[in-house]
Design a protein around this motif. Sequence first.
Motif, PDB file in Angstrom:
ATOM      1  N   ALA A  17       0.817  -1.219   0.000  1.00  0.00           N
ATOM      2  CA  ALA A  17       0.000   0.000   0.000  1.00  0.00           C
ATOM      3  C   ALA A  17       0.850   1.269   0.000  1.00  0.00           C
ATOM      4  CB  ALA A  17      -0.920   0.004   1.217  1.00  0.00           C
ATOM      5  N   SER A  18       2.038   1.206   0.612  1.00  0.00           N
ATOM      6  CA  SER A  18       2.780   2.451   0.845  1.00  0.00           C
ATOM      7  C   SER A  18       4.165   2.528   0.236  1.00  0.00           C
ATOM      8  CB  SER A  18       2.907   2.689   2.366  1.00  0.00           C
ATOM      9  OG  SER A  18       1.646   2.750   2.978  1.00  0.00           O
ATOM     10  N   ASN A  19       4.825   1.372   0.025  1.00  0.00           N
ATOM     11  CA  ASN A  19       6.237   1.431  -0.364  1.00  0.00           C
ATOM     12  C   ASN A  19       6.590   0.514  -1.523  1.00  0.00           C
ATOM     13  OD1 ASN A  19       7.536   3.335   1.496  1.00  0.00           O
ATOM     14  ND2 ASN A  19       6.782   1.936   3.076  1.00  0.00           N
ATOM     15  N   ASN A  20       5.623   0.122  -2.315  1.00  0.00           N
ATOM     16  CA  ASN A  20       5.882  -0.821  -3.399  1.00  0.00           C
ATOM     17  C   ASN A  20       6.805  -0.191  -4.442  1.00  0.00           C
ATOM     18  OD1 ASN A  20       5.694  -3.184  -4.853  1.00  0.00           O
ATOM     19  ND2 ASN A  20       3.843  -2.555  -5.943  1.00  0.00           N
ATOM     20  N   ALA A  21       8.058  -0.633  -4.473  1.00  0.00           N
ATOM     21  CA  ALA A  21       9.039  -0.067  -5.405  1.00  0.00           C
ATOM     22  C   ALA A  21      10.198  -1.030  -5.547  1.00  0.00           C
ATOM     23  CB  ALA A  21       9.548   1.279  -4.888  1.00  0.00           C
ATOM     24  N   ASN A  22      10.985  -0.844  -6.602  1.00  0.00           N
ATOM     25  CA  ASN A  22      12.208  -1.620  -6.733  1.00  0.00           C
ATOM     26  C   ASN A  22      13.334  -0.897  -6.003  1.00  0.00           C
ATOM     27  OD1 ASN A  22      13.928  -3.685  -7.591  1.00  0.00           O
ATOM     28  ND2 ASN A  22      12.930  -3.785  -9.591  1.00  0.00           N
ATOM     29  N   THR A  23      14.421  -1.605  -5.785  1.00  0.00           N
ATOM     30  CA  THR A  23      15.562  -1.030  -5.086  1.00  0.00           C
ATOM     31  C   THR A  23      16.449  -0.254  -6.061  1.00  0.00           C
ATOM     32  OG1 THR A  23      16.775  -3.101  -5.409  1.00  0.00           O
ATOM     33  CG2 THR A  23      15.573  -2.835  -3.339  1.00  0.00           C
ATOM     34  N   GLY A  24      17.301   0.577  -5.508  1.00  0.00           N
ATOM     35  CA  GLY A  24      18.277   1.299  -6.326  1.00  0.00           C
ATOM     36  C   GLY A  24      17.800   2.627  -6.864  1.00  0.00           C
ATOM     37  N   GLY A  25      16.605   3.050  -6.474  1.00  0.00           N
ATOM     38  CA  GLY A  25      16.071   4.320  -6.966  1.00  0.00           C
ATOM     39  C   GLY A  25      16.446   5.479  -6.064  1.00  0.00           C
ATOM     40  N   ALA A  26      16.488   6.690  -6.651  1.00  0.00           N
ATOM     41  CA  ALA A  26      16.829   7.892  -5.885  1.00  0.00           C
ATOM     42  C   ALA A  26      15.562   8.594  -5.414  1.00  0.00           C
ATOM     43  CB  ALA A  26      17.673   8.825  -6.754  1.00  0.00           C
ATOM     44  N   TYR A  27      14.683   7.819  -4.803  1.00  0.00           N
ATOM     45  CA  TYR A  27      13.415   8.389  -4.338  1.00  0.00           C
ATOM     46  C   TYR A  27      12.932   7.607  -3.116  1.00  0.00           C
ATOM     47  CZ  TYR A  27      11.630   4.561  -7.270  1.00  0.00           C
ATOM     48  OH  TYR A  27      11.401   3.336  -7.828  1.00  0.00           O
ATOM     49  N   LEU A  28      11.914   8.151  -2.456  1.00  0.00           N
ATOM     50  CA  LEU A  28      11.531   7.725  -1.121  1.00  0.00           C
ATOM     51  C   LEU A  28      11.149   6.250  -1.028  1.00  0.00           C
ATOM     52  CD1 LEU A  28      10.906   8.487   1.845  1.00  0.00           C
ATOM     53  CD2 LEU A  28       8.578   9.020   1.103  1.00  0.00           C
ATOM     54  N   THR A  29      10.208   5.782  -1.853  1.00  0.00           N
ATOM     55  CA  THR A  29       9.715   4.418  -1.678  1.00  0.00           C
ATOM     56  C   THR A  29      10.790   3.382  -1.998  1.00  0.00           C
ATOM     57  OG1 THR A  29       8.774   4.507  -3.913  1.00  0.00           O
ATOM     58  CG2 THR A  29       7.289   4.994  -2.064  1.00  0.00           C
ATOM     59  N   SER A  30      11.691   3.699  -2.934  1.00  0.00           N
ATOM     60  CA  SER A  30      12.797   2.787  -3.217  1.00  0.00           C
ATOM     61  C   SER A  30      13.735   2.706  -2.022  1.00  0.00           C
ATOM     62  CB  SER A  30      13.555   3.263  -4.462  1.00  0.00           C
ATOM     63  OG  SER A  30      14.643   2.390  -4.737  1.00  0.00           O
ATOM     64  N   ARG A  31      14.033   3.859  -1.437  1.00  0.00           N
ATOM     65  CA  ARG A  31      14.913   3.859  -0.255  1.00  0.00           C
ATOM     66  C   ARG A  31      14.238   3.175   0.923  1.00  0.00           C
ATOM     67  NH1 ARG A  31      16.699  10.093  -1.464  1.00  0.00           N
ATOM     68  NH2 ARG A  31      18.397   9.609  -2.940  1.00  0.00           N
ATOM     69  N   ASN A  32      12.926   3.366   1.049  1.00  0.00           N
ATOM     70  CA  ASN A  32      12.204   2.669   2.119  1.00  0.00           C
ATOM     71  C   ASN A  32      12.260   1.152   1.920  1.00  0.00           C
ATOM     72  OD1 ASN A  32      11.532   5.081   3.298  1.00  0.00           O
ATOM     73  ND2 ASN A  32       9.412   5.106   2.555  1.00  0.00           N
ATOM     74  N   THR A  33      12.174   0.721   0.667  1.00  0.00           N
ATOM     75  CA  THR A  33      12.266  -0.713   0.369  1.00  0.00           C
ATOM     76  C   THR A  33      13.633  -1.250   0.760  1.00  0.00           C
ATOM     77  OG1 THR A  33      10.638  -0.602  -1.417  1.00  0.00           O
ATOM     78  CG2 THR A  33      12.217  -2.419  -1.506  1.00  0.00           C
ATOM     79  N   GLU A  34      14.678  -0.522   0.430  1.00  0.00           N
ATOM     80  CA  GLU A  34      16.022  -0.965   0.806  1.00  0.00           C
ATOM     81  C   GLU A  34      16.170  -1.047   2.317  1.00  0.00           C
ATOM     82  OE1 GLU A  34      18.447   1.915  -1.108  1.00  0.00           O
ATOM     83  OE2 GLU A  34      18.275   0.998  -3.096  1.00  0.00           O
ATOM     84  N   SER A  35      15.617  -0.075   3.011  1.00  0.00           N
ATOM     85  CA  SER A  35      15.680  -0.075   4.471  1.00  0.00           C
ATOM     86  C   SER A  35      14.897  -1.254   5.053  1.00  0.00           C
ATOM     87  CB  SER A  35      15.122   1.247   5.016  1.00  0.00           C
ATOM     88  OG  SER A  35      15.098   1.238   6.423  1.00  0.00           O
ATOM     89  N   MET A  36      13.748  -1.527   4.459  1.00  0.00           N
ATOM     90  CA  MET A  36      12.945  -2.658   4.925  1.00  0.00           C
ATOM     91  C   MET A  36      13.691  -3.970   4.742  1.00  0.00           C
ATOM     92  SD  MET A  36      11.059  -5.353   3.606  1.00  0.00           S
ATOM     93  CE  MET A  36      10.654  -4.842   1.934  1.00  0.00           C
ATOM     94  N   ILE A  37      14.321  -4.169   3.585  1.00  0.00           N
ATOM     95  CA  ILE A  37      15.067  -5.408   3.334  1.00  0.00           C
ATOM     96  C   ILE A  37      16.223  -5.538   4.325  1.00  0.00           C
ATOM     97  CG2 ILE A  37      16.515  -6.621   1.655  1.00  0.00           C
ATOM     98  CD1 ILE A  37      14.771  -5.380  -0.554  1.00  0.00           C
ATOM     99  N   ALA A  38      16.924  -4.440   4.579  1.00  0.00           N
ATOM    100  CA  ALA A  38      18.015  -4.475   5.554  1.00  0.00           C
ATOM    101  C   ALA A  38      17.495  -4.851   6.941  1.00  0.00           C
ATOM    102  CB  ALA A  38      18.718  -3.121   5.595  1.00  0.00           C
ATOM    103  N   GLY A  39      16.329  -4.325   7.287  1.00  0.00           N
ATOM    104  CA  GLY A  39      15.744  -4.681   8.580  1.00  0.00           C
ATOM    105  C   GLY A  39      15.355  -6.139   8.665  1.00  0.00           C
ATOM    106  N   ALA A  40      14.856  -6.682   7.552  1.00  0.00           N
ATOM    107  CA  ALA A  40      14.492  -8.095   7.531  1.00  0.00           C
ATOM    108  C   ALA A  40      15.730  -8.988   7.634  1.00  0.00           C
ATOM    109  CB  ALA A  40      13.713  -8.414   6.259  1.00  0.00           C
ATOM    110  N   ARG A  41      16.827  -8.582   6.996  1.00  0.00           N
ATOM    111  CA  ARG A  41      18.073  -9.353   7.147  1.00  0.00           C
ATOM    112  C   ARG A  41      18.521  -9.361   8.605  1.00  0.00           C
ATOM    113  NH1 ARG A  41      19.880 -10.405   1.959  1.00  0.00           N
ATOM    114  NH2 ARG A  41      19.703  -8.647   0.511  1.00  0.00           N
TER     115      ARG A  41
END
Length: 420
Positions: A56-80
């Motif tokens: 609903a809020s952060n559906n994006a691919n990684t590697g982008g220079a924008y908010l939802t992409s960075r949020n996705t990267e942060s989420m994946i790091a948190g899951a690791r």
Amino acid sequence: MATQAEVPTSLDLTWVRSQFPSLSQTVNGHPAIFLDGPGGTQVPQRVIDAISGYLASNNANTGGAYLTSRNTESMIAGARSAMADFLGCDSDEIVFGPNMTTLTFAMSRALGRELKAGDEVVLTHMDHDANVSCWRTLEERGVAIRMAEIHEQDCTLDLEDLARKITNKTKVVAVGYASNGVGTINDVKRVVQMAHRQGALAYIDAVHYAPHGSIDVRALDCDFLVCSTYKFFGPHMAVLYGKREHLKRLQPYKLRANTNAIPNCWEWGTLNHECIAGIAACVEYFAALGRQANPSAGGRRHAILAAFEGIQKHERELLTTLVRGLLPIRGLKLYGIADPKRFPERCPTVAVRIEGHTPLHLATELGKRGIFTWDGNYYALNLTERLDVEKDGGFLRIGLAHYNTMEEVERLLTALRETV
């Protein structure tokens, strides 16, 4: 004041069951009883919310220079980080994948680059076929596969035979932490030591063990360990732990565009981001459960360990009642450890056959009463063939999880008695 280790842990089953919305279902007027956990457990609401919330809020691919992409990267790091706490390792040693089979195929192919004709891989007749067939593909390279035997009377691994088959030609020993077929817990720490004494790598399939006991890959000293999150209350994905030095040294088959940095170089294509969000929530469920069971539990890893103390105590009580009720049923044969004094050597997964009734017939009749069990071989094909039940439909498998109740066990036993 009692220390954290001395504080007794017990599950608040009302709280536990309130976390899982699917447990409120009914079938033909009967409350549903989920004894199908070995094939995939139910998920708590927080996992459902995490998956839908990400989309609903952060559906994006990684590697982008924008908010939802960075949020996705942060989420994946948190899951690791969450899975690192779950397994007792560092986050750069955590690899996400679609399922255990895919991850194991990837690792067997990468290891195969280093193997030559005459090298050996040691497997067991106890294991899920994903921890057998993935390694058998190396026979194309001239690698020899050796199979360790089992003790058929109690369905345990023959460790003496395993030791004989691990030699200086052995390069990999792949073994399950616990049998998804009959519930036996293998002494994997000893197996790892056997492998290392001969200079071999140890690959542990912890898919079946993960929902029932805590895992410490550092204490085990295994080189690799793989588990499936949908078997421990998460979404349909899997996780591979690999020692950092191995993940760096081995060469995965991958796209040129993908990074060479670990752990990402082992992850092919775009990951299932929403399910990774669910994995993080799944680990947080364990931590919340641990703090419910033992309020003195501190950080996330300590809370996870407290959760498993409560889980094991509860599941052991359920298993004792289940086995005690099954054994007197006319014509029933239980495969695996049946002595309650040895229940620490098994998971609460029970395989049975009843004379005059196929496993499919039993599972169908139980299903009509809202009792969900498995029949067949559930990919433990080498085991069902070794025990000579494959041709007759395999087993009826009853899989207890920590959200099951004593009342549900009694309902199952009553239904089986009436069916027989």
